[in-house]
Write an enzyme that holds these catalytic residues in place. Structure first.
Site, short mmCIF file in Angstrom:
data_model
loop_
_atom_site.label_atom_id
_atom_site.label_comp_id
_atom_site.label_asym_id
_atom_site.label_seq_id
_atom_site.Cartn_x
_atom_site.Cartn_y
_atom_site.Cartn_z
N THR A 15 0.82 -1.21 0.00
CA THR A 15 0.00 0.00 0.00
C THR A 15 0.86 1.26 0.00
OG1 THR A 15 -0.16 0.08 2.41
CG2 THR A 15 -1.85 -1.18 1.26
N ASP A 16 0.22 2.36 -0.38
CA ASP A 16 0.90 3.65 -0.36
C ASP A 16 0.47 4.42 0.89
OD1 ASP A 16 -1.66 4.62 -0.91
OD2 ASP A 16 -1.23 5.00 -3.02
N GLN A 17 0.85 5.67 0.98
CA GLN A 17 0.56 6.48 2.17
C GLN A 17 -0.94 6.64 2.40
OE1 GLN A 17 2.42 10.32 2.10
NE2 GLN A 17 2.14 10.65 4.28
N ILE A 20 -3.92 2.63 0.11
CA ILE A 20 -4.44 1.97 -1.09
C ILE A 20 -3.29 1.24 -1.77
CG2 ILE A 20 -5.48 2.37 -3.36
CD1 ILE A 20 -6.83 4.85 -2.13
#
Length: 141
Positions: A15-17, A20
């Site tokens: 996931t990203d920040q 997601i």
């Protein structure tokens, strides 16, 4: 038509920040689905490569409908859309298990080449493998 279903659970590292799944991870999941597809049909990439047949990627695409999130349980559906003498097209769907929502749909196109990366006609070079793949895309009429 044979459709493989592979289960995965989204890891934090994917996931990203925003929490997601980063778009690049879908391609890793496609590879997982494709590998499982072969294994569940009694073939493996390793076995096929030992026969001198390689499947380099020559085209890919993905349509993102909704982002997967950390700890989502997903199903990667994989099937062969098209089989030609010198290439094969796989299709994928990434479905969230809890609501059966389609999150992404993609495809990859692979060439058939030998160890020197020269294109080969799979139907002529390995009729047994060709027939096994043909059976997997046959549709009931």
């Amino acid at each position: 038509m044979y459709i493989n279903e592979t289960k995965i659970k989204v890891r934090y590292v994917e996931t990203d920040q925003m929490g997601i799944v980063h778009h690049s991870n879908y391609y890793s999941w496609f590879e997982v689905g494709r590998t499982e597809f072969f294994e569940q049909t009694g073939m493996s990439y390793g076995d096929i490569e030992c026969q001198g047949i390689l499947f380099p990627l020559i085209e890919s695409g993905c349509i993102y409908k909704e982002g997967a999130k950390y700890q989502d349980e997903l199903t990667i559906r994989t099937w062969i859309q098209e089989l030609g003498n010198v290439r094969v097209t796989f299709c994928y769907e990434v479905i969230r298990d809890r609501d059966h929502k389609l999150l992404a749909a993609g495809k990859t196109v692979h060439a058939f080449v030998n160890r020197e990366f020269k294109p080969i006609n799979l139907k002529k070079i390995n009729k047994d493998l060709w027939e096994k793949l043909k059976v997997l895309i046959a549709t009931e009429e």
